[in-house]
Motif scaffolding. Structure first.
Motif, mmCIF file in Angstrom:
data_model
loop_
_atom_site.group_PDB
_atom_site.id
_atom_site.type_symbol
_atom_site.label_atom_id
_atom_site.label_comp_id
_atom_site.label_asym_id
_atom_site.label_seq_id
_atom_site.Cartn_x
_atom_site.Cartn_y
_atom_site.Cartn_z
ATOM 1 N N ASP A 235 -7.641 -4.709 4.048
ATOM 2 C CA ASP A 235 -6.402 -4.175 4.601
ATOM 3 C C ASP A 235 -5.943 -2.991 3.738
ATOM 4 O O ASP A 235 -6.579 -2.671 2.727
ATOM 5 C CB ASP A 235 -5.337 -5.273 4.746
ATOM 6 C CG ASP A 235 -4.898 -5.846 3.398
ATOM 7 O OD1 ASP A 235 -5.444 -5.423 2.342
ATOM 8 O OD2 ASP A 235 -4.021 -6.719 3.387
ATOM 9 N N GLU A 236 -4.844 -2.355 4.145
ATOM 10 C CA GLU A 236 -4.374 -1.156 3.429
ATOM 11 C C GLU A 236 -4.055 -1.436 1.948
ATOM 12 O O GLU A 236 -4.488 -0.686 1.083
ATOM 13 C CB GLU A 236 -3.156 -0.548 4.127
ATOM 14 C CG GLU A 236 -3.470 0.098 5.474
ATOM 15 C CD GLU A 236 -4.212 1.438 5.358
ATOM 16 O OE1 GLU A 236 -4.321 1.974 4.242
ATOM 17 O OE2 GLU A 236 -4.699 1.911 6.397
ATOM 18 N N PRO A 237 -3.340 -2.536 1.621
ATOM 19 C CA PRO A 237 -3.057 -2.765 0.191
ATOM 20 C C PRO A 237 -4.334 -2.924 -0.645
ATOM 21 O O PRO A 237 -4.399 -2.449 -1.781
ATOM 22 C CB PRO A 237 -2.230 -4.060 0.195
ATOM 23 C CG PRO A 237 -1.585 -4.087 1.551
ATOM 24 C CD PRO A 237 -2.588 -3.486 2.487
ATOM 25 N N ALA A 238 -5.358 -3.535 -0.086
ATOM 26 C CA ALA A 238 -6.609 -3.701 -0.848
ATOM 27 C C ALA A 238 -7.386 -2.395 -0.935
ATOM 28 O O ALA A 238 -8.301 -2.260 -1.745
ATOM 29 C CB ALA A 238 -7.473 -4.788 -0.203
ATOM 30 N N ALA A 239 -7.007 -1.413 -0.083
ATOM 31 C CA ALA A 239 -7.727 -0.132 -0.057
ATOM 32 C C ALA A 239 -7.072 0.920 -0.936
ATOM 33 O O ALA A 239 -7.593 2.030 -1.079
ATOM 34 C CB ALA A 239 -7.779 0.383 1.392
ATOM 35 N N GLN A 240 -5.931 0.570 -1.545
ATOM 36 C CA GLN A 240 -5.112 1.627 -2.135
ATOM 37 C C GLN A 240 -5.705 2.326 -3.354
ATOM 38 O O GLN A 240 -5.265 3.423 -3.694
ATOM 39 C CB GLN A 240 -3.700 1.118 -2.435
ATOM 40 C CG GLN A 240 -3.613 0.115 -3.539
ATOM 41 C CD GLN A 240 -2.221 -0.540 -3.581
ATOM 42 O OE1 GLN A 240 -1.471 -0.516 -2.620
ATOM 43 N NE2 GLN A 240 -1.899 -1.118 -4.723
ATOM 44 N N ALA A 241 -6.717 1.766 -3.994
ATOM 45 C CA ALA A 241 -7.307 2.457 -5.153
ATOM 46 C C ALA A 241 -8.591 3.196 -4.786
ATOM 47 O O ALA A 241 -9.272 3.743 -5.662
ATOM 48 C CB ALA A 241 -7.569 1.449 -6.274
ATOM 49 N N LEU A 242 -8.933 3.221 -3.506
ATOM 50 C CA LEU A 242 -10.168 3.907 -3.090
ATOM 51 C C LEU A 242 -9.948 5.421 -3.074
ATOM 52 O O LEU A 242 -8.919 5.901 -2.593
ATOM 53 C CB LEU A 242 -10.598 3.436 -1.696
ATOM 54 C CG LEU A 242 -11.119 2.002 -1.608
ATOM 55 C CD1 LEU A 242 -11.268 1.563 -0.151
ATOM 56 C CD2 LEU A 242 -12.463 1.879 -2.342
ATOM 57 N N GLY A 243 -10.934 6.172 -3.543
ATOM 58 C CA GLY A 243 -10.825 7.627 -3.550
ATOM 59 C C GLY A 243 -11.226 8.258 -2.229
ATOM 60 O O GLY A 243 -10.882 9.412 -1.957
ATOM 61 N N HIS A 244 -11.981 7.546 -1.424
ATOM 62 C CA HIS A 244 -12.516 8.136 -0.193
ATOM 63 C C HIS A 244 -12.025 7.415 1.051
ATOM 64 O O HIS A 244 -12.718 7.376 2.072
ATOM 65 C CB HIS A 244 -14.052 8.121 -0.235
ATOM 66 C CG HIS A 244 -14.616 8.972 -1.322
ATOM 67 N ND1 HIS A 244 -15.090 10.248 -1.112
ATOM 68 C CD2 HIS A 244 -14.737 8.737 -2.645
ATOM 69 C CE1 HIS A 244 -15.491 10.760 -2.263
ATOM 70 N NE2 HIS A 244 -15.294 9.854 -3.208
#
Ligand code: GLP
Length: 261
Positions: A235-244
């Motif tokens: 989900d979005e919160p788990a994606a928040q440290a992704l650079g791409h």
């Protein structure tokens, strides 16, 4: 690796259940790999619902646990076999003798580990392996520094993982076993399709390291980068440290309709 960023944990469950359903409908004797923990729970609920609606049967399916605690007697509420029985298996028509797990009470754990590998091989290997990720990047119970070629074996949990899992033991960290049997990273990498599910801000760090960091035994989930068919649904919160993240969103939005997860 495919990274799918969803708008809600419910969408994670829908997409993961779709992948399981497609496998079951396209395979004579499907073999599932089942993870415990909170991450796959909504997927199990969605699969149960589809079964109750008559949309999905598990009668031809067999299922293998990823891991198990050492020393918890059969039926112990925190044992992973009990967890999977209560959260999934007893609500669907999976045959009773089709749920396999390593026996953490065996008096020969080394032999049990080899035997478990043989059971997986005899079933023809795991077609689809559900995975979560630990706060230290572990998959199954492969803690940092686990060999990327490891097979099912005894592992010692870190204090951090025992603290994370104390919630299943009445918040008593001392009740969490120190030892476990877990499929190895090499075992996991042999499954046909790896489906890693993660939701919430606490997963952002390990998810970014697993997807965009180097492949390293210090982040066992980074081994997914070596697999030809690995899907990470978050989900979005788990994606928040992704650079791409923008690229992953664009790729998923423009996926050819014939190409499934
Ligand atoms: C445990 C399990 C893992 C699981 C991890 C994360 O350590 N052995 O298979 O992925 O917990 O659990 P959760 O999904 O509850 O965060």
């Amino acid at each position: 690796m495919e990274v799918v960023i969803t708008s809600s944990p419910d969408e994670i469950a829908q997409l993961a259940a779709d992948a399981v359903q497609r496998l079951i409908e396209s395979t004579d004797r499907p073999v599932l790999g089942l993870a415990t923990g909170s991450s796959p729970l909504s997927t199990y609920r969605e699969l149960i619902e589809r079964h109750r609606d008559g949309r999905l049967t598990f009668a031809r399916t067999s299922a293998f646990l990823l891991d198990e605690y050492v020393g918890l007697p059969p039926g112990h509420p925190a044992a992973y076999r009990t967890f999977i029985e209560h959260e999934f298996a007893e609500h669907v028509d999976l045959p009773d003798d089709a749920l396999y797990g390593p026996d953490g009470c065996s008096d020969d754990l080394a032999h049990e580990s080899v035997a478990y590998e043989q059971q997986i091989a005899s079933a023809g290997g795991i077609d689809l392996q559900l995975l979560g990720v630990g706060s230290d990047g572990h998959i199954g119970f492969n803690e940092p520094a686990s060999s990327l070629g490891s097979r099912t074996r005894l592992k010692t949990l870190t204090d951090a993982t025992r603290a994370d899992n104390a919630r299943f033991f009445g918040d008593d960290v001392d009740a969490v076993p120190r030892h476990v049997l877990t499929q190895g990273v090499g075992t996991i990498l042999e499954a046909g399709h790896l489906l890693l599910l993660a939701a919430g801000e606490s997963k952002a760090g390990p998810i970014a390291l697993a997807i965009e960091g180097p492949v390293t035994a210090m982040v066992p989930a980074s081994a997914l980068q070596l697999h030809p068919h690995a899907t990470v649904i978050i989900d979005e919160p788990a994606a928040q440290a992704l650079g791409h993240a923008d690229y992953y969103r664009e790729a998923f939005a423009n996926k050819p309709p014939w190409q499934h997860i």
